[in-house]
Motif scaffolding. Structure first.
Motif, PDB file in Angstrom:
ATOM      1  N   ASN A   1       5.935  36.400  -0.782  1.00 60.99           N
ATOM      2  CA  ASN A   1       6.509  37.495  -1.558  1.00 60.99           C
ATOM      3  C   ASN A   1       6.922  38.656  -0.647  1.00 60.99           C
ATOM      4  O   ASN A   1       7.954  39.296  -0.866  1.00 60.99           O
ATOM      5  CB  ASN A   1       5.488  37.958  -2.601  1.00 60.99           C
ATOM      6  CG  ASN A   1       6.023  39.022  -3.533  1.00 60.99           C
ATOM      7  OD1 ASN A   1       5.623  40.183  -3.438  1.00 60.99           O
ATOM      8  ND2 ASN A   1       6.910  38.657  -4.435  1.00 60.99           N
ATOM      9  N   LYS A   2       6.120  38.930   0.366  1.00 59.21           N
ATOM     10  CA  LYS A   2       6.397  40.061   1.261  1.00 59.21           C
ATOM     11  C   LYS A   2       7.432  39.737   2.338  1.00 59.21           C
ATOM     12  O   LYS A   2       8.006  40.656   2.928  1.00 59.21           O
ATOM     13  CB  LYS A   2       5.104  40.522   1.958  1.00 59.21           C
ATOM     14  CG  LYS A   2       3.996  40.967   1.012  1.00 59.21           C
ATOM     15  CD  LYS A   2       4.429  42.116   0.120  1.00 59.21           C
ATOM     16  CE  LYS A   2       3.271  42.549  -0.781  1.00 59.21           C
ATOM     17  NZ  LYS A   2       3.679  43.597  -1.742  1.00 59.21           N
TER      18      LYS A   2
ATOM     19  N   ASN B   1      14.567  39.339  -0.416  1.00 61.87           N
ATOM     20  CA  ASN B   1      14.562  40.200  -1.593  1.00 61.87           C
ATOM     21  C   ASN B   1      13.246  40.183  -2.362  1.00 61.87           C
ATOM     22  O   ASN B   1      13.190  40.633  -3.499  1.00 61.87           O
ATOM     23  CB  ASN B   1      15.726  39.829  -2.530  1.00 61.87           C
ATOM     24  CG  ASN B   1      16.301  41.043  -3.229  1.00 61.87           C
ATOM     25  OD1 ASN B   1      16.066  42.182  -2.806  1.00 61.87           O
ATOM     26  ND2 ASN B   1      17.025  40.831  -4.301  1.00 61.87           N
ATOM     27  N   GLY B   2      12.186  39.650  -1.778  1.00 62.38           N
ATOM     28  CA  GLY B   2      10.884  39.701  -2.431  1.00 62.38           C
ATOM     29  C   GLY B   2      10.848  39.026  -3.781  1.00 62.38           C
ATOM     30  O   GLY B   2      10.230  39.517  -4.720  1.00 62.38           O
ATOM     31  N   LEU B   3      11.489  37.892  -3.896  1.00 61.94           N
ATOM     32  CA  LEU B   3      11.627  37.236  -5.199  1.00 61.94           C
ATOM     33  C   LEU B   3      10.755  35.995  -5.286  1.00 61.94           C
ATOM     34  O   LEU B   3      10.857  35.108  -4.438  1.00 61.94           O
ATOM     35  CB  LEU B   3      13.097  36.847  -5.417  1.00 61.94           C
ATOM     36  CG  LEU B   3      13.462  36.094  -6.694  1.00 61.94           C
ATOM     37  CD1 LEU B   3      13.148  36.931  -7.914  1.00 61.94           C
ATOM     38  CD2 LEU B   3      14.939  35.720  -6.679  1.00 61.94           C
ATOM     39  N   PHE B   4       9.876  35.936  -6.299  1.00 63.27           N
ATOM     40  CA  PHE B   4       9.128  34.704  -6.549  1.00 63.27           C
ATOM     41  C   PHE B   4      10.067  33.778  -7.309  1.00 63.27           C
ATOM     42  O   PHE B   4      10.392  34.021  -8.466  1.00 63.27           O
ATOM     43  CB  PHE B   4       7.866  34.969  -7.380  1.00 63.27           C
ATOM     44  CG  PHE B   4       7.003  33.737  -7.559  1.00 63.27           C
ATOM     45  CD1 PHE B   4       5.892  33.525  -6.744  1.00 63.27           C
ATOM     46  CD2 PHE B   4       7.314  32.786  -8.514  1.00 63.27           C
ATOM     47  CE1 PHE B   4       5.116  32.381  -6.889  1.00 63.27           C
ATOM     48  CE2 PHE B   4       6.544  31.636  -8.673  1.00 63.27           C
ATOM     49  CZ  PHE B   4       5.439  31.446  -7.858  1.00 63.27           C
ATOM     50  N   ARG B   5      10.533  32.731  -6.638  1.00 62.98           N
ATOM     51  CA  ARG B   5      11.503  31.836  -7.261  1.00 62.98           C
ATOM     52  C   ARG B   5      11.116  30.404  -6.960  1.00 62.98           C
ATOM     53  O   ARG B   5      10.772  30.071  -5.819  1.00 62.98           O
ATOM     54  CB  ARG B   5      12.908  32.122  -6.701  1.00 62.98           C
ATOM     55  CG  ARG B   5      14.027  31.432  -7.475  1.00 62.98           C
ATOM     56  CD  ARG B   5      15.356  31.694  -6.798  1.00 62.98           C
ATOM     57  NE  ARG B   5      15.441  30.994  -5.506  1.00 62.98           N
ATOM     58  CZ  ARG B   5      16.439  31.167  -4.635  1.00 62.98           C
ATOM     59  NH1 ARG B   5      17.399  32.024  -4.880  1.00 62.98           N
ATOM     60  NH2 ARG B   5      16.455  30.466  -3.495  1.00 62.98           N
TER      61      ARG B   5
ATOM     62  N   TYR C   1      12.754  32.167 -11.455  1.00 65.21           N
ATOM     63  CA  TYR C   1      11.419  32.342 -10.886  1.00 65.21           C
ATOM     64  C   TYR C   1      10.352  31.765 -11.803  1.00 65.21           C
ATOM     65  O   TYR C   1       9.190  31.683 -11.447  1.00 65.21           O
ATOM     66  CB  TYR C   1      11.128  33.837 -10.657  1.00 65.21           C
ATOM     67  CG  TYR C   1      10.903  34.637 -11.923  1.00 65.21           C
ATOM     68  CD1 TYR C   1       9.606  34.888 -12.369  1.00 65.21           C
ATOM     69  CD2 TYR C   1      11.959  35.129 -12.667  1.00 65.21           C
ATOM     70  CE1 TYR C   1       9.378  35.603 -13.526  1.00 65.21           C
ATOM     71  CE2 TYR C   1      11.731  35.855 -13.824  1.00 65.21           C
ATOM     72  CZ  TYR C   1      10.452  36.088 -14.254  1.00 65.21           C
ATOM     73  OH  TYR C   1      10.245  36.790 -15.401  1.00 65.21           O
ATOM     74  N   TYR C   2      10.754  31.341 -13.003  1.00 68.54           N
ATOM     75  CA  TYR C   2       9.773  30.972 -14.020  1.00 68.54           C
ATOM     76  C   TYR C   2       9.953  29.505 -14.359  1.00 68.54           C
ATOM     77  O   TYR C   2      10.959  29.119 -14.955  1.00 68.54           O
ATOM     78  CB  TYR C   2      10.006  31.843 -15.261  1.00 68.54           C
ATOM     79  CG  TYR C   2       8.860  31.845 -16.237  1.00 68.54           C
ATOM     80  CD1 TYR C   2       7.806  32.742 -16.093  1.00 68.54           C
ATOM     81  CD2 TYR C   2       8.829  30.964 -17.303  1.00 68.54           C
ATOM     82  CE1 TYR C   2       6.767  32.753 -16.995  1.00 68.54           C
ATOM     83  CE2 TYR C   2       7.789  30.965 -18.197  1.00 68.54           C
ATOM     84  CZ  TYR C   2       6.761  31.865 -18.045  1.00 68.54           C
ATOM     85  OH  TYR C   2       5.721  31.877 -18.943  1.00 68.54           O
TER      86      TYR C   2
END
Length: 279
Positions: free
Chosen positions: A122-123, A127-131, A206-207
């Motif tokens: 995540n860091k 773009n810090g996107l959980f995908r 991301y979901y």
């Protein structure tokens, strides 16, 4: 009883698609005082939870890796920090860690290792996107940040302290399952994956398994049930014709929010959102 003169806000330890840090000042205008339990069934980054810091709360999500992060922050924050400090902001290493969920031995990783992996990715990802892809595998690319803070010890310890000092229940569950226990005097904040603002703009990558309009309608039926049993409900969503029509019998307010996560830089910035209330 939760009043809006809460202690200084805690920062989320994860950047989450649709996160509410930018919208908090608007949300606080509409959060009611409540004497019961706080529920947030799509917890994400938890910005509103960490701002209000209710004494009794139930947080949940269907995303097992996300819920594992909260549980580890609560139960083993020092082990988590120690593990995070071992991660490196290097492309080859990033892709090696990202690939863990593509191998059968992923199931043997400890809860702390899995939580540290999610926070590290995540860091350091773009773009810090959980995908995730259709198989539920993390697929955001390396972000090439110069010096990201992988282990924010202060934030992690403060969030851990709150989760332990308050009576916070953490569950991996569908929103309807979580809400079965809610009753009169409780306050619920729903922040589901948003209805796409166009046929091409889908923010649900991301979901895993998506959250289509059938799910939006199922959520609305739960809002109706909670209203009948005396719960106070606040819900955020995209300001689309579908959502406006779905909640036409409720109090609806149009607000603007800053959106920093979008693969297309021209689509970042202010976007219209809707707040739905049953009070």
């Amino acid at each position: 009883m939760v009043h809006l003169s809460s202690p200084s806000a805690l920062r989320p330890f994860l950047k989450w698609a649709g996160g509410k840090r930018q919208l908090i000042p608007e949300l606080l205008k509409y959060v009611p005082e409540f004497g019961g339990q706080y529920y947030e069934p799509f917890i994400g980054g938890g910005a509103l939870l960490l701002t209000l810091q209710p004494e009794r709360a139930t947080i949940s999500d269907r995303n097992a890796e996300l819920i594992n992060c909260y549980q580890v922050v609560k139960d083993a924050v020092e082990d988590l920090i120690q593990t995070l400090q071992q991660h490196r902001n290097e492309a080859a290493y990033f892709y090696e860690v990202r690939s863990w969920d593509r191998h059968s031995d992923f199931a043997t990783k400890t809860a702390v290792q899995r939580a540290a992996r999610v926070i590290f990715l995540n860091k350091t990802c773009y773009n810090g996107l959980f995908r995730v892809n259709s198989k539920g595998q993390f697929n955001a690319p390396f972000g090439r940040y110069k010096n990201p803070t992988i282990a924010n010890e202060t934030v992690l310890r403060k969030v851990s302290a709150y989760l332990n000092q308050a009576n916070v229940t953490i569950r991996q569950a569908d929103f309807a399952t979580t809400m079965a226990a809610a009753g009169r005097g409780d306050f619920v904040y729903f922040d589901p994956p948003y209805d796409p603002v166009s046929t091409t703009a889908s923010f649900t990558g991301y979901y895993r398994n998506g959250f289509d309009r059938t799910e939006q309608q199922r959520l609305k039926a739960v809002v109706d049930e909670l209203t009948q049993c005396g719960c106070q409900v606040l819900l955020s969503n995209a300001y689309t014709d579908f959502i406006q029509d779905l909640y036409r019998d409720y109090r609806c307010v149009r607000v603007s929010a800053n959106r920093a996560i979008n693969s297309n830089a021209t689509k970042r910035g202010k976007v219209d959102e809707i707040l739905v209330m049953n009070y």
